[in-house]
Scaffold this active site. Structure first.
Site, PDB file in Angstrom:
ATOM      1  N   GLU A 277       3.869  -9.505 -11.420  1.00 43.30           N
ATOM      2  CA  GLU A 277       3.240 -10.825 -11.309  1.00 43.30           C
ATOM      3  C   GLU A 277       1.717 -10.753 -11.413  1.00 43.30           C
ATOM      4  OE1 GLU A 277       5.616  -9.697  -9.331  1.00 43.30           O
ATOM      5  OE2 GLU A 277       7.269 -11.131  -9.363  1.00 43.30           O
TER       6      GLU A 277
ATOM      7  N   PHE B 206      15.228 -14.834   3.479  1.00 46.55           N
ATOM      8  CA  PHE B 206      15.022 -13.775   2.495  1.00 46.55           C
ATOM      9  C   PHE B 206      13.984 -14.212   1.465  1.00 46.55           C
ATOM     10  CE2 PHE B 206      16.215 -11.767  -1.598  1.00 46.55           C
ATOM     11  CZ  PHE B 206      15.888 -10.476  -1.259  1.00 46.55           C
ATOM     12  N   GLN B 207      12.983 -13.381   1.281  1.00 48.95           N
ATOM     13  CA  GLN B 207      11.872 -13.609   0.346  1.00 48.95           C
ATOM     14  C   GLN B 207      11.088 -14.890   0.648  1.00 48.95           C
ATOM     15  OE1 GLN B 207      13.241 -12.944  -3.740  1.00 48.95           O
ATOM     16  NE2 GLN B 207      12.740 -10.780  -3.493  1.00 48.95           N
TER      17      GLN B 207
ATOM     18  N   LYS C 235      13.470 -24.421  -3.642  1.00 49.27           N
ATOM     19  CA  LYS C 235      14.597 -24.321  -4.570  1.00 49.27           C
ATOM     20  C   LYS C 235      15.378 -25.637  -4.658  1.00 49.27           C
ATOM     21  CE  LYS C 235      17.949 -20.859  -6.002  1.00 49.27           C
ATOM     22  NZ  LYS C 235      18.577 -19.576  -5.680  1.00 49.27           N
TER      23      LYS C 235
ATOM     24  N   MET D 164     -17.718   4.782 -11.483  1.00 48.19           N
ATOM     25  CA  MET D 164     -18.785   4.027 -10.816  1.00 48.19           C
ATOM     26  C   MET D 164     -18.932   4.469  -9.364  1.00 48.19           C
ATOM     27  SD  MET D 164     -21.154   1.954 -11.446  1.00 48.19           S
ATOM     28  CE  MET D 164     -21.038   0.652 -12.668  1.00 48.19           C
TER      29      MET D 164
END
Lengths: 201, 578
Positions: free
Chosen positions: B67, B129-130, B179, B493
């Site tokens: 993602e 869940f999630q 959902k 760097m």
């Protein structure tokens, strides 16, 4: 003490917002990410339908407060934010004190207590009495110190509410907003009359 | 009266169609002009993906490999196309993987709309869940976010999301859709784009008094200096800006994100500002008498020590975001507004001038910098190659026409210093957040946003290893992205800082890398590794002429430093040439 600390004083920030879930968090973050403590926060509906008013009190320098107010105004659902010193506002806090009715009846002259502290009894029950005062912090604090020796059971103080002395209210400002920035003509989308063609499912 | 009767007897046309929230969302995206979506499916966004299956001909979905890659691709797309980048992710870990990109887009004012799936509304707050509290997690890193729990809200909320993301000072918006709202059927009465929100003022009202005051200051100035940022590009004000610069004859320098608004070779373009910017613009910031800042936010990488920054100068600050004015540098004349509107107003009032002597002062400093730094960086005599000479060779082939996408680190500063830009929207980099791992996915998005242009990603060996899984996205889409890895076998760097400020205590910066060419090969991407200067022009030509993506790994000097440099805590006038 640094110069910056000397410059610090109490500021009352007044914010007019849409009534939107999550906005409190967005505004609170503006203070917390800069490690600035909010000393008092009150939010309530304003005199205008669907517009809420926040009263926030912090102790900071004016320069910091000015920048904070601009960051608050950047939030999409904020209509306007102002800041004022204590001299520029009329403000009050409400305090409630719960004490044992027996103790207070036996040991204190209730009548004098109420009169001298501008308090009133809200509830009187057999087991406890609740007094209420309204005023500035030092005024509400005063009653705590008086009641403490008599077994103050519980104390609660509200957040500050403040009215800006030289404000014309927000109604006029809102009308001005809408006059200066009206919405453009909205364009309905081209698919409105093509249901069958568009909705292929 | 007749009209009224007719109205009564003619049935009103019914346009409402019963659709799911997911379909309404996709229809909304089409009306908003979305053609490309970067995303990754998952359980909580499955209804949207299911609907998307039937929209293949209208919406091009790019399956990224993470993602974070999705949102960086969305940023790259937005930066090159000027449109809103759209990203899909599922709930929980899918959504939290967007956070780095959201923060990046927020600080670099990139318009992105992220749609995340969320668990069913009745499960909110139950640690389902999630489930994560995506709205609260993303609040500090979005311009606006909103959780949809009812499909009826979708048209209005999506319209607001696009309006907020692209208007005023652009930024990222996240819409979290439960959902049940994705599945729920409702009467969709069409989609109307949003162009007004009562509490939202994308552009401040221009105050002509300040335009006049600014013009007076500019006309009286003996040593005026323009510094510009990405605001010029975001406002599509490149032409207006060029007209202002050319009429005023004032030398102009750019922040990293402002690069390309006027061509690098423009005679009044005097270089880059900031920590690794050019010598002249940095030193002369503290000598100018009027500093005109346009669409830039006085980032600390640009200003160095604020208490020693341009104290002698009167400051005119043009910005669309009122909160930027006086935030870091106190302005003498604040010019609130969209610079596409304010610049022409200002240009009209200023005198046509040529500040030849003052401009030559910049040229003198440039000469000094060329002798001390640039010449050797671009024409090294050491056996190992420098990053600078790679960019110089690239310029010769691309002629400043390519989109250059850089990651973060030494190569970024070298590329920004030396890459030539003839066109706007050519420099895509993570300027504010400094996100390593940005370049590879951003380059994929940049190519989708500018399909007719060559896109070259320049990445360090460290940053490449942060998001190299997006080679899979390149493989699957067949997108044409050229990748140059400047490999110095260090986190360069950080190593430079350790060398200069930590007595060469090289703490955990020695990084090993896999065989990048073989790795690319595993993804069907051709590649080449070179460590000999003589091979460089041919290798670059091979890369750029290859049909499709190509990975070129260039082994460069291990311990090369990027100079000039304004050490942290120093004033810009204390910039070091070595």
């Amino acid at each position: 003490m640094s110069n910056q600390d000397i410059e610090k004083q109490e500021f009352n920030i007044t914010v007019y917002t849409e009534n939107q879930i999550g906005l409190l968090s967005r505004i609170a973050i503006i203070f917390s990410r800069r490690k600035i403590n909010i000393e008092s926060l009150n939010t309530s509906p304003s005199e205008i339908d669907k517009i809420h008013r926040f009263n926030i009190v912090i102790t900071e320098s004016e320069e910091v407060v000015r920048k904070l107010v601009r960051q608050i105004e950047k939030q999409v659902e904020v209509l306007k934010a102002y800041y004022h010193t204590n001299e520029d506002v009329i403000w009050q806090e409400l305090a409630l004190y719960k004490v044992s009715t027996d103790v207070i009846a036996e040991k204190v002259s209730v009548e004098r207590l109420l009169r001298e502290n501008g308090a009133r009894a809200v509830v009187i029950r057999k087991d406890y009495t609740v007094f209420e005062t309204t005023g500035h912090r030092e005024e509400t604090d005063n009653l705590i110190s008086i009641l403490q020796p008599y077994g103050l059971i519980e104390f609660v103080r509200s957040a500050r509410v403040a009215i800006i002395k030289d404000s014309d209210g927000f109604n006029r400002k809102l009308r001005e907003f809408e006059r200066l920035e009206p919405g453009e003509e909205v364009i309905e989308n081209e698919y409105l009359n093509q249901g069958e063609k568009v909705f292929t499912m | 009266m007749e009209v009224a009767q007719e109205t009564l007897t003619t049935p009103a046309p019914t346009t409402a169609v019963e659709v799911s929230g997911s379909v309404a969302l996709l229809e909304a995206l089409i009306v908003e002009g979305v053609d490309t979506i970067f995303g990754y499916p998952g359980g909580a966004i499955m209804p949207i993906y299911d609907a998307l299956f039937d929209y293949n001909d209208k919406l091009n979905h790019i399956l990224v490999r993470h993602e974070q890659g999705g949102i960086h691709a969305g940023q790259g797309y937005a930066r090159t196309s000027g449109k809103v980048g759209v990203v899909f992710a599922t709930s929980g870990p899918g959504a939290t993987n967007l956070v780095t990109g959201l923060a990046d887009a927020q600080i670099d004012s990139t318009p992105v709309v992220c749609i995340t799936g969320q668990v069913f509304a009745h499960l909110l707050g139950t640690d389902a869940f999630q489930e994560t509290d995506v709205i609260n997690i993303t609040t500090p890193v979005t311009k606006w976010n909103y959780q949809v729990t009812d499909a009826n809200e979708i048209p209005e909320v999506i319209a607001k999301a696009f309006y907020i993301a692209k208007s005023g000072r652009p930024g990222p918006v996240l819409i979290d859709i439960t959902k049940n709202a994705q599945i729920q059927k409702f009467n969709f009465e069409g989609y109307t784009q949003c162009n007004h929100i009562r509490s939202y003022r994308p552009k401040p009202i221009v105050r002509t008094q300040y335009i006049q005051e600014a013009a007076e200051l500019i006309n009286q100035a003996k040593k005026p200096f323009i510094i510009w940022g990405q605001g010029v590009i975001l406002g599509s004000a490149e032409q207006e800006f060029k007209a202002f610069v050319e009429k005023s004859g004032i030398p102009a320098a750019w922040t990293v994100l402002g690069a390309g608004a006027i061509p690098t070779e423009h005679p009044l373009n005097v270089g880059m500002l900031g920590m690794h910017g050019n010598y002249g613009p940095n030193v002369l910031t503290n000598e100018c008498d009027v500093l005109i800042a346009i669409g830039m936010r006085f980032d600390d990488r640009v200003t160095g020590r604020l208490d020693k920054y341009a104290k002698q100068a009167k400051v005119v600050h043009l910005d669309i975001d009122p909160a930027e004015i006086d935030k870091n540098v106190k302005s003498t004349v604040p010019v609130w507004g969209d610079c596409k509107e304010t610049l022409p107003m200002l240009t009209k009032l200023i005198d046509e001038k040529k500040h030849t002597e003052w401009l030559n002062t910049f040229n003198e400093y440039t000469q000094k910098e060329v002798e001390a730094v640039i010449h050797d960086e671009l024409n090294p005599t050491t056996p190992e190659m420098t990053m600078g000479e790679v960019i110089k060779q690239l310029n010769e082939i691309t002629k400043g026409e390519a989109v250059i996408v850089t990651d973060v680190g030494q190569h970024q500063m070298v590329a920004c210093r030396y890459a030539k830009f003839n066109k706007t929207r050519s420099n895509v980099t993570s300027g504010g957040l400094g996100t390593m791992g940005f370049a590879l996915p951003a380059a994929i998005g940049a190519k989708f946003g500018a399909q007719d242009r060559a896109v070259v990603a320049i990445i360090g060996d460290g940053g490449f290893q942060m998001t190299l899984q997006e080679l899979g996205t390149i493989m699957q889409t067949g997108i044409d992205v050229k990748i140059i890895i400047l490999n110095n076998r260090f986190l360069g760097m950080v190593r430079q800082w350790q060398e200069l400020f930590n007595e060469r205590r090289y703490s955990f910066v020695d990084i090993q890398s896999p065989d990048f060419v073989r790795l690319a090969s595993a993804y069907n991407i051709p590649g080449k590794r070179i460590d000999d200067r003589a091979e460089l022009p041919a290798a670059l030509n091979e890369m750029l002429s290859n049909k499709g993506s190509f990975l070129l790994e260039v082994m460069v000097t291990k311990e090369n430093n990027v100079f000039p440099m304004v050490p942290q805590g120093c004033s810009v006038a204390e910039i070091r040439l070595k």
